[in-house]
Each structure stands twice: as structure tokens, then as C-alpha cells.
Design a protein around this motif. Sequence first.
Motif, PDB file in Angstrom:
ATOM      1  N   LEU A 112       0.844  -1.194   0.000  1.00  0.00           N
ATOM      2  CA  LEU A 112       0.000   0.000   0.000  1.00  0.00           C
ATOM      3  C   LEU A 112       0.881   1.246   0.000  1.00  0.00           C
ATOM      4  CD1 LEU A 112      -2.871  -0.747   2.564  1.00  0.00           C
ATOM      5  CD2 LEU A 112      -3.049  -0.620   0.082  1.00  0.00           C
ATOM      6  N   THR A 113       0.607   2.147  -0.929  1.00  0.00           N
ATOM      7  CA  THR A 113       1.361   3.395  -1.021  1.00  0.00           C
ATOM      8  C   THR A 113       0.517   4.549  -0.477  1.00  0.00           C
ATOM      9  OG1 THR A 113       0.510   3.964  -3.216  1.00  0.00           O
ATOM     10  CG2 THR A 113       2.463   2.517  -3.120  1.00  0.00           C
ATOM     11  N   LYS A 114       1.133   5.706  -0.376  1.00  0.00           N
ATOM     12  CA  LYS A 114       0.412   6.895   0.076  1.00  0.00           C
ATOM     13  C   LYS A 114      -0.763   7.189  -0.854  1.00  0.00           C
ATOM     14  CE  LYS A 114       0.039  10.709   2.635  1.00  0.00           C
ATOM     15  NZ  LYS A 114      -0.293  10.655   4.077  1.00  0.00           N
ATOM     16  N   ALA A 115      -0.554   7.007  -2.155  1.00  0.00           N
ATOM     17  CA  ALA A 115      -1.638   7.240  -3.115  1.00  0.00           C
ATOM     18  C   ALA A 115      -2.779   6.250  -2.898  1.00  0.00           C
ATOM     19  CB  ALA A 115      -1.112   7.127  -4.542  1.00  0.00           C
ATOM     20  N   HIS A 116      -2.432   4.993  -2.605  1.00  0.00           N
ATOM     21  CA  HIS A 116      -3.459   3.985  -2.355  1.00  0.00           C
ATOM     22  C   HIS A 116      -4.318   4.364  -1.161  1.00  0.00           C
ATOM     23  CE1 HIS A 116      -0.791   0.764  -4.460  1.00  0.00           C
ATOM     24  NE2 HIS A 116      -1.718   1.216  -5.297  1.00  0.00           N
ATOM     25  N   VAL A 117      -3.701   4.717  -0.041  1.00  0.00           N
ATOM     26  CA  VAL A 117      -4.484   4.967   1.173  1.00  0.00           C
ATOM     27  C   VAL A 117      -5.268   6.274   1.082  1.00  0.00           C
ATOM     28  CG1 VAL A 117      -3.040   3.538   2.652  1.00  0.00           C
ATOM     29  CG2 VAL A 117      -2.506   5.974   2.404  1.00  0.00           C
ATOM     30  N   LYS A 118      -4.782   7.237   0.330  1.00  0.00           N
ATOM     31  CA  LYS A 118      -5.571   8.456   0.129  1.00  0.00           C
ATOM     32  C   LYS A 118      -6.835   8.133  -0.667  1.00  0.00           C
ATOM     33  CE  LYS A 118      -3.735  12.478  -0.693  1.00  0.00           C
ATOM     34  NZ  LYS A 118      -4.038  13.194   0.564  1.00  0.00           N
ATOM     35  N   TYR A 119      -6.694   7.244  -1.654  1.00  0.00           N
ATOM     36  CA  TYR A 119      -7.850   6.827  -2.444  1.00  0.00           C
ATOM     37  C   TYR A 119      -8.803   6.004  -1.584  1.00  0.00           C
ATOM     38  CZ  TYR A 119     -10.552   4.904  -6.342  1.00  0.00           C
ATOM     39  OH  TYR A 119     -11.563   4.550  -7.205  1.00  0.00           O
ATOM     40  N   TYR A 144     -10.399  11.588  -4.646  1.00  0.00           N
ATOM     41  CA  TYR A 144      -8.989  11.422  -5.012  1.00  0.00           C
ATOM     42  C   TYR A 144      -8.930  10.461  -6.183  1.00  0.00           C
ATOM     43  CZ  TYR A 144      -3.955  10.671  -4.587  1.00  0.00           C
ATOM     44  OH  TYR A 144      -2.602  10.619  -4.845  1.00  0.00           O
ATOM     45  N   ILE A 145      -8.567  10.963  -7.354  1.00  0.00           N
ATOM     46  CA  ILE A 145      -8.619  10.147  -8.571  1.00  0.00           C
ATOM     47  C   ILE A 145      -7.247   9.963  -9.205  1.00  0.00           C
ATOM     48  CG2 ILE A 145     -11.007  10.784  -9.094  1.00  0.00           C
ATOM     49  CD1 ILE A 145      -9.936  12.853 -11.052  1.00  0.00           C
ATOM     50  N   ASN A 146      -6.190  10.458  -8.566  1.00  0.00           N
ATOM     51  CA  ASN A 146      -4.849  10.352  -9.153  1.00  0.00           C
ATOM     52  C   ASN A 146      -4.256   8.962  -8.930  1.00  0.00           C
ATOM     53  OD1 ASN A 146      -4.937  13.045  -9.973  1.00  0.00           O
ATOM     54  ND2 ASN A 146      -4.127  13.759  -8.017  1.00  0.00           N
ATOM     55  N   LEU A 147      -4.936   7.967  -9.477  1.00  0.00           N
ATOM     56  CA  LEU A 147      -4.506   6.592  -9.327  1.00  0.00           C
ATOM     57  C   LEU A 147      -4.817   5.863 -10.630  1.00  0.00           C
ATOM     58  CD1 LEU A 147      -3.312   5.170  -6.769  1.00  0.00           C
ATOM     59  CD2 LEU A 147      -5.572   4.189  -6.401  1.00  0.00           C
ATOM     60  N   GLU A 149      -6.040   3.139 -13.390  1.00  0.00           N
ATOM     61  CA  GLU A 149      -7.290   2.390 -13.413  1.00  0.00           C
ATOM     62  C   GLU A 149      -7.151   1.030 -12.727  1.00  0.00           C
ATOM     63  OE1 GLU A 149     -10.691   0.941 -16.646  1.00  0.00           O
ATOM     64  OE2 GLU A 149      -8.684   1.523 -17.324  1.00  0.00           O
ATOM     65  N   SER A 150      -6.044   0.329 -12.971  1.00  0.00           N
ATOM     66  CA  SER A 150      -5.852  -0.989 -12.373  1.00  0.00           C
ATOM     67  C   SER A 150      -5.733  -0.890 -10.852  1.00  0.00           C
ATOM     68  CB  SER A 150      -4.596  -1.659 -12.945  1.00  0.00           C
ATOM     69  OG  SER A 150      -3.446  -0.861 -12.698  1.00  0.00           O
ATOM     70  N   ASP A 151      -5.074   0.153 -10.371  1.00  0.00           N
ATOM     71  CA  ASP A 151      -4.950   0.342  -8.923  1.00  0.00           C
ATOM     72  C   ASP A 151      -6.293   0.689  -8.297  1.00  0.00           C
ATOM     73  OD1 ASP A 151      -1.611   1.469  -8.108  1.00  0.00           O
ATOM     74  OD2 ASP A 151      -2.271   0.106  -9.679  1.00  0.00           O
ATOM     75  N   ARG A 152      -7.108   1.462  -9.019  1.00  0.00           N
ATOM     76  CA  ARG A 152      -8.437   1.792  -8.498  1.00  0.00           C
ATOM     77  C   ARG A 152      -9.278   0.531  -8.347  1.00  0.00           C
ATOM     78  NH1 ARG A 152      -8.184   6.175 -12.233  1.00  0.00           N
ATOM     79  NH2 ARG A 152      -9.825   5.234 -13.526  1.00  0.00           N
ATOM     80  N   ALA A 153      -9.148  -0.397  -9.306  1.00  0.00           N
ATOM     81  CA  ALA A 153      -9.874  -1.667  -9.214  1.00  0.00           C
ATOM     82  C   ALA A 153      -9.393  -2.474  -8.015  1.00  0.00           C
ATOM     83  CB  ALA A 153      -9.691  -2.471 -10.500  1.00  0.00           C
ATOM     84  N   ASP A 154      -8.063  -2.489  -7.788  1.00  0.00           N
ATOM     85  CA  ASP A 154      -7.515  -3.204  -6.631  1.00  0.00           C
ATOM     86  C   ASP A 154      -8.021  -2.604  -5.325  1.00  0.00           C
ATOM     87  OD1 ASP A 154      -6.093  -4.908  -8.254  1.00  0.00           O
ATOM     88  OD2 ASP A 154      -4.205  -3.792  -8.102  1.00  0.00           O
ATOM     89  N   MET A 155      -8.094  -1.286  -5.260  1.00  0.00           N
ATOM     90  CA  MET A 155      -8.541  -0.634  -4.039  1.00  0.00           C
ATOM     91  C   MET A 155     -10.047  -0.818  -3.819  1.00  0.00           C
ATOM     92  SD  MET A 155      -5.888   0.395  -2.518  1.00  0.00           S
ATOM     93  CE  MET A 155      -5.151  -1.110  -3.232  1.00  0.00           C
ATOM     94  N   ALA A 156     -10.825  -0.959  -4.889  1.00  0.00           N
ATOM     95  CA  ALA A 156     -12.253  -1.254  -4.737  1.00  0.00           C
ATOM     96  C   ALA A 156     -12.427  -2.628  -4.085  1.00  0.00           C
ATOM     97  CB  ALA A 156     -12.951  -1.207  -6.090  1.00  0.00           C
ATOM     98  N   PHE A 157     -11.606  -3.604  -4.514  1.00  0.00           N
ATOM     99  CA  PHE A 157     -11.635  -4.931  -3.900  1.00  0.00           C
ATOM    100  C   PHE A 157     -11.176  -4.851  -2.448  1.00  0.00           C
ATOM    101  CE2 PHE A 157      -9.335  -8.826  -2.727  1.00  0.00           C
ATOM    102  CZ  PHE A 157     -10.359  -9.761  -2.853  1.00  0.00           C
TER     103      PHE A 157
END
Length: 318
Positions: A112-119, A144-147, A149-157
Motif C-alpha cells: 500500500l502506497t500513500k496514493a493507495h491509502v488516500k484513495y 482522489y482520482i490520481n490513481l 485504473e488498475s490500482d483503483r480496481a484493486d482498491m475497490a476490492f
Amino acid sequence: MTQGRSIRLFLVDGTPNGLLTAEIMNWTGHVLTGPRTKLSELVQRPECGRTGIYFLVGPDPDNSLRPLVYIGESDDVSTRLKQHNRPEVAGPGGGKDFWERVCLITSKDQNLTKAHVKYLESLLIKNAGDVGRCKLINGTAHEYINLPESDRADMAFFTEQIRTVLPVLGFDFLRGRATPVSQQLAGAPEVLPQSPKFVLEVPRHGIKAKGQEVDGEFFVLEGSMARDQWVGVNGGYKALFQQLCDDNVLVAAEGSLRRFAADYAFSSPSAAAAVVSGRSANGREQWKVEGTGQTYAGWQDQQVSAAATEAESNSPLD
């Protein structure tokens, strides 16, 4: 049918009221939770030095039905928790006095990165607001949308796993509500509710409500009529009745009545009956199957007996 899940719980100090970790099979997330009284021990755990999401949870003195919740993120959760434990001051990141329990989510593989946890923070604040089971201290979520598309899908899961494990640990503020009956009735036949419709009537007060059981919750259906005010003794479901009035779930109708402006899920038939009647009520006896007059208790006993008979018939012979 939703498949079962395995959740591994570990009592860190061997007591039910101490630190607790939780993991879901095949999920990289790791949950650590404990009371504020154990904060000195919690911040020494290696998980607290990682990037993650955390929740501060405490009672709302103005509303006993919903907790106060703060959702935050940090690349060093221990430092942020120490800040929140200081005497309360104005401004972001300062001390917060309301909370009694803390829960933090990190990753076992530390990916998990800073961008991941902000999202994640943005998603979870929005989810908590949509569900409406708590009062958020955060206020409005910042998108927060600076992620990628594949990472956004991972974070939705990742978010869905968080919403699965937290209720097991006693945190209900992200637990989704069952799909309203009116929406299910508009869906495909395979998702129609299995229970019959129930009716509760108090003719001398003009009260007539309809209900249906869906996914373990008892829904009072939109358009049902209820008493306009609580007339029973203090306590019981009086606070819930008032909360539904304040939330405009129960709206003013003609005469001394209120109307359900939308389907609403209750934890039990008795909770639903009490709000409809404006006083304590035995919902198991007062809700009747529409068209037959059979009580909810009788209908449920019939379902249990039928299930037991089926189980006996399917069991192997000795």
C-alpha cells in the motif's frame, strides 16, 4: 448464494478486550484493533509503522444509536495516533477526545502506497456517509482520482474486504444495508425476497403497515402508516422513532399519522412494530401474514419445522 469466507482472529494478549488482529484468507490486508486504553501497546506494534487506513470510533453523546467515527490515512499510523491522543486542539491532525476504540488496516505485503491509502480514505468516507450508520467527524469526502485504473480496481476490492471484516469485529458503520424490497421486486425473479408480506394494523388509530423479511432484516415498506408520536414509556425504541422522524424516514401524513417515505430495515419485527405503533410491541405476534392472518412467530416456526424435516429426510441412514 454468497460463498462463505474464512477470517482468522488472534487475541494478541489472550484477552477478549485487548488487542486483536484479523485476516481474511487470500486477502493481503491486515487488521489491528483495540481500545484506547491499550494505545501504548498498540503503537509499538510493527503494523503501526506502515502506511495504512485507520478508524477512530466512539459514542455520540447526542445520539446513542450511531457512533462518532473519524477515518484517516497515514504513511506512519503510530505517529498520527499519538497526535490524535493529545488534548483536543483545533485544526487537522490534532487531538480528538471522542474516540474509545481504534482500528487500523495495513497490508501484509506492504504494497500500500500513500496514493493507495488516500484513495481508500476517499472511498471509505463516501461509503460511511452513504450507509448512514455513523456520524462522520471528517465531514465531506475529498475525491482522489490520481490513481491508475488498475490500482483503483484493486482498491475497490480492498474496500470490500474491509467492509466484510469490520462488522465481525463489532464495527458496523460500513456494513451495507439489505437491498430495499421495492428494488428487489424490480429485479430478476431469482433475487425476489422469500418471505411473505406481513401486515400490522391498529384500526382505532388508522395505522396500517406492511413489512417483509429480507437478508435477516425486517423491512417496513414505503407508504406504511405509523403513529405520529411516541406514546409509550421512555426508553425502548423511542430514540429510534425520533431518529427516523429527524431523518425524514417517517414524514407527516394526514391526521395523527406518519408515513414511511422509503423502505426501512429494522433489526427485528418487534423493533419495526414498536416504531409503527409508537410504543413497545411484540412484533412476533402483531405482524400477521397478509391474506392468512398467521402471526410472524407462527410463520417462522413453520419455516424452522420444514427445514428440520428436510434435513432429516436428507440425512444418511444409520
